[in-house]
Design an enzyme around this catalytic site. Structure first.
Site, mmCIF file in Angstrom:
data_model
loop_
_atom_site.group_PDB
_atom_site.id
_atom_site.type_symbol
_atom_site.label_atom_id
_atom_site.label_comp_id
_atom_site.label_asym_id
_atom_site.label_seq_id
_atom_site.Cartn_x
_atom_site.Cartn_y
_atom_site.Cartn_z
ATOM 1 N N HIS A 137 0.853 -1.188 0.000
ATOM 2 C CA HIS A 137 0.000 0.000 0.000
ATOM 3 C C HIS A 137 0.889 1.238 0.000
ATOM 4 O O HIS A 137 2.100 1.139 -0.191
ATOM 5 C CB HIS A 137 -0.986 -0.033 1.178
ATOM 6 C CG HIS A 137 -0.322 -0.227 2.502
ATOM 7 N ND1 HIS A 137 0.065 0.818 3.291
ATOM 8 C CD2 HIS A 137 0.049 -1.352 3.160
ATOM 9 C CE1 HIS A 137 0.631 0.347 4.401
ATOM 10 N NE2 HIS A 137 0.636 -0.972 4.341
ATOM 11 N N ALA A 138 0.319 2.405 0.167
ATOM 12 C CA ALA A 138 1.025 3.677 -0.036
ATOM 13 C C ALA A 138 2.325 3.821 0.772
ATOM 14 O O ALA A 138 3.363 4.195 0.209
ATOM 15 C CB ALA A 138 0.100 4.849 0.261
#
Length: 85
Positions: free
Chosen positions: A15-16
């Site tokens: 994820h980010a």
């Protein structure tokens, strides 16, 4: 050219936050670093290149290194992946 395969163990996948950390790690090296999942590839020096692959927990990815410092980069990024993903 060097490469290694790795199965993502992070419950959230890439994820980010870890994608940003991977970009920071990849940018330390001159060589081209590519992340491949299910036949699609992304540039590890660009966050959207990584995020666009939607890598989930349990997915196998292939990291490919091509360039002058590929040996050093491969070892460092493999250690990063094992420690963080």
């Amino acid at each position: 050219m060097r490469e290694f395969k790795y199965v993502i163990t992070d419950p959230e996948g890439i994820h980010a936050r870890p994608a940003g950390d991977l970009v920071k790690e990849a940018k330390k090296y001159e060589c081209k670093i590519t992340l491949t999942k299910d036949g699609k590839s992304g540039d590890c020096k660009k966050i959207f290149g990584i995020m666009g692959l939607a890598v989930k927990n349990g997915n196998e990815v292939t990291m490919t290194f091509d360039g002058a410092d590929e040996d050093v980069a491969c070892e460092a990024v493999e250690a990063f992946m094992k420690a963080n993903l």
